[in-house]
Design a protein around this motif. Structure first.
Motif, PDB file in Angstrom:
ATOM      1  N   ALA A  74       0.818  -1.231   0.108  1.00  0.00           N
ATOM      2  CA  ALA A  74      -0.037   0.065   0.012  1.00  0.00           C
ATOM      3  C   ALA A  74       0.700   1.158   0.097  1.00  0.00           C
ATOM      4  N   PHE A  75       2.043   1.276   0.767  1.00  0.00           N
ATOM      5  CA  PHE A  75       2.551   2.304   0.964  1.00  0.00           C
ATOM      6  C   PHE A  75       3.477   2.730  -0.559  1.00  0.00           C
ATOM      7  N   ARG A  76       4.076   1.598  -1.269  1.00  0.00           N
ATOM      8  CA  ARG A  76       4.392   1.903  -2.609  1.00  0.00           C
ATOM      9  C   ARG A  76       3.531   2.579  -3.454  1.00  0.00           C
ATOM     10  N   ALA A  77       2.198   2.026  -3.527  1.00  0.00           N
ATOM     11  CA  ALA A  77       1.035   2.641  -4.464  1.00  0.00           C
ATOM     12  C   ALA A  77       0.836   4.056  -3.990  1.00  0.00           C
ATOM     13  N   MET A  78       1.199   4.497  -2.866  1.00  0.00           N
ATOM     14  CA  MET A  78       0.928   5.770  -2.427  1.00  0.00           C
ATOM     15  C   MET A  78       1.918   6.737  -2.766  1.00  0.00           C
ATOM     16  N   GLN A  79       3.125   6.222  -3.303  1.00  0.00           N
ATOM     17  CA  GLN A  79       4.044   7.273  -3.689  1.00  0.00           C
ATOM     18  C   GLN A  79       4.101   7.585  -5.323  1.00  0.00           C
ATOM     19  N   ARG A  82       9.070   5.917  -7.029  1.00  0.00           N
ATOM     20  CA  ARG A  82       9.564   4.664  -6.175  1.00  0.00           C
ATOM     21  C   ARG A  82      10.825   5.123  -5.057  1.00  0.00           C
ATOM     22  N   VAL A  83      10.485   4.693  -4.010  1.00  0.00           N
ATOM     23  CA  VAL A  83      11.341   4.953  -3.047  1.00  0.00           C
ATOM     24  C   VAL A  83      11.813   3.681  -2.165  1.00  0.00           C
ATOM     25  N   PRO A  84      12.954   3.603  -1.763  1.00  0.00           N
ATOM     26  CA  PRO A  84      13.481   2.264  -1.137  1.00  0.00           C
ATOM     27  C   PRO A  84      13.007   2.172   0.075  1.00  0.00           C
ATOM     28  N   VAL A  85      12.364   0.947   0.327  1.00  0.00           N
ATOM     29  CA  VAL A  85      11.569   0.760   1.602  1.00  0.00           C
ATOM     30  C   VAL A  85      12.184  -0.718   2.082  1.00  0.00           C
ATOM     31  N   GLY A  86      12.887  -0.539   3.243  1.00  0.00           N
ATOM     32  CA  GLY A  86      13.359  -1.768   3.871  1.00  0.00           C
ATOM     33  C   GLY A  86      12.171  -2.621   4.254  1.00  0.00           C
ATOM     34  N   SER A 175       7.634  13.682   3.584  1.00  0.00           N
ATOM     35  CA  SER A 175       6.575  13.997   2.791  1.00  0.00           C
ATOM     36  C   SER A 175       6.082  12.865   1.726  1.00  0.00           C
ATOM     37  N   PHE A 176       5.987  11.970   2.307  1.00  0.00           N
ATOM     38  CA  PHE A 176       5.350  10.748   1.648  1.00  0.00           C
ATOM     39  C   PHE A 176       3.821  10.853   1.273  1.00  0.00           C
ATOM     40  N   GLY A 177       3.772  10.399   0.258  1.00  0.00           N
ATOM     41  CA  GLY A 177       2.219  10.412  -0.359  1.00  0.00           C
ATOM     42  C   GLY A 177       1.184   9.750   0.417  1.00  0.00           C
ATOM     43  N   THR A 178       0.048  10.315   0.673  1.00  0.00           N
ATOM     44  CA  THR A 178      -0.873   9.709   1.532  1.00  0.00           C
ATOM     45  C   THR A 178      -2.194   9.452   1.053  1.00  0.00           C
ATOM     46  N   ASN A 179      -2.128   9.542  -0.417  1.00  0.00           N
ATOM     47  CA  ASN A 179      -3.654   9.207  -1.211  1.00  0.00           C
ATOM     48  C   ASN A 179      -3.533   7.634  -1.847  1.00  0.00           C
ATOM     49  N   LEU A 180      -4.626   7.353  -1.041  1.00  0.00           N
ATOM     50  CA  LEU A 180      -5.010   5.840  -1.485  1.00  0.00           C
ATOM     51  C   LEU A 180      -6.319   5.505  -1.634  1.00  0.00           C
ATOM     52  N   PRO A 181      -6.778   5.290  -2.918  1.00  0.00           N
ATOM     53  CA  PRO A 181      -8.211   5.436  -3.156  1.00  0.00           C
ATOM     54  C   PRO A 181      -8.875   4.077  -2.493  1.00  0.00           C
ATOM     55  N   ALA A 182     -10.041   4.198  -2.225  1.00  0.00           N
ATOM     56  CA  ALA A 182     -10.537   3.158  -1.408  1.00  0.00           C
ATOM     57  C   ALA A 182     -10.514   1.743  -2.413  1.00  0.00           C
ATOM     58  N   GLU A 183     -11.065   2.022  -3.567  1.00  0.00           N
ATOM     59  CA  GLU A 183     -11.224   0.940  -4.443  1.00  0.00           C
ATOM     60  C   GLU A 183      -9.949   0.248  -4.786  1.00  0.00           C
ATOM     61  N   ARG A 184      -8.807   0.747  -4.462  1.00  0.00           N
ATOM     62  CA  ARG A 184      -7.543   0.200  -4.693  1.00  0.00           C
ATOM     63  C   ARG A 184      -7.053  -0.919  -3.587  1.00  0.00           C
ATOM     64  N   MET A 185      -7.899  -0.737  -2.180  1.00  0.00           N
ATOM     65  CA  MET A 185      -7.650  -1.476  -1.283  1.00  0.00           C
ATOM     66  C   MET A 185      -7.387  -2.936  -1.398  1.00  0.00           C
ATOM     67  N   ALA A 186      -8.427  -3.465  -2.401  1.00  0.00           N
ATOM     68  CA  ALA A 186      -8.418  -4.727  -2.694  1.00  0.00           C
ATOM     69  C   ALA A 186      -7.149  -5.384  -3.302  1.00  0.00           C
TER      70      ALA A 186
END
Length: 239
Positions: A74-79, A82-86, A175-186
């Motif tokens: 989910a975090f990747r989809a909100m950015q 691409r940012v490196p995430v351990g 300043s990470f992106g915080t937008n995650l449309p509800a329809e993408r949760m699945a």
């Protein structure tokens, strides 16, 4: 249990014994290298995310079965970029190391019975007793360092993840992106894509696992795990 499965169980025991003791940090190197090799073969991750580095934008970690995969995807989809995430370290010494390097850390938390049942369902060679002991070791190791992390419980992580990312931005000045449309949760939570029949089967399997947990896990182990969970839950975003 076959010799191969006994060896796998012993390997996990060794890994948790090392990863929950900060003084043994150098001994995590072989596990980090192995993870890096796995990440090299996966499209979701890159090798640089397999070990703790100063250049990571974020580390997402927690005990297995605590929505680590959901949070990472989910975090990747909100950015936007691409940012490196351990991710998926399942290792207190590595998350603690990240805080010392100034890398933001998101720690996930789930009730011990749900987290442990998920672990045993995935790895049947792991006993409930061992998984509960590892659960306690894991969260006792990170507890003194929570002030330098954001702690999110399972419900908040899986249903209000934008608020989790917003909390990280406030705490770490990111300043990470915080937008995650509800329809993408699945896309990130398989249970949201299940049919009614699949949900019923899942519910039946969960009841069976819970019954096995109550039968096989000793009361002292269950109480110890619940105690550490309750202590940490009071410091989580969902409290």
């Amino acid at each position: 249990m076959s010799l191969k499965l006994r060896l796998r169980a012993a390997s996990l025991e060794l890994r948790f014994q090392i990863s929950c003791r900060e003084s043994l940090w150098p001994l995590m190197a072989p596990f980090s290298w192995s993870r890096t090799r796995r990440f090299r073969a996966r499209s979701e991750s890159v090798p640089e995310e397999g070990r703790v580095l100063r250049g990571l934008a974020l580390v997402i970690d927690g005990f297995p079965g605590s929505a680590n995969s959901f949070a990472t995807r989910a975090f990747r989809a909100m950015q936007e970029e691409r940012v490196p995430v351990g991710n998926h370290y399942h290792s207190p010494v590595e998350t603690i190391r990240a805080t010392r390097l100034g890398v933001p850390v998101l720690l996930t938390l789930r009730r011990p019975n749900d987290s442990v049942n998920s672990m045993v369902r995935r790895w049947p060679f792991v006993s409930f007793e061992s998984a509960l002991r590892w659960y306690v070791m894991f969260y006792e190791a990170v507890e003194p360092h929570l002030d330098r992390m954001v702690l999110s419980d399972f419900g908040t992580t899986t249903s209000e993840f934008p608020t989790v990312v917003a909390a990280m931005n406030r705490k770490f000045g990111t300043s990470f992106g915080t937008n995650l449309p509800a329809e993408r949760m699945a896309e990130f939570e398989p249970r949201l894509r299940q049919s009614e029949g699949e949900r019923q089967q899942r519910a039946a399997e969960k009841r069976e696992m819970e019954e096995a947990y109550q039968r096989s896990a000793s009361e002292p182990r269950r109480k110890a795990a619940e105690a550490i969970f309750l202590r940490l839950a009071h410091r989580s975003l969902g409290d």
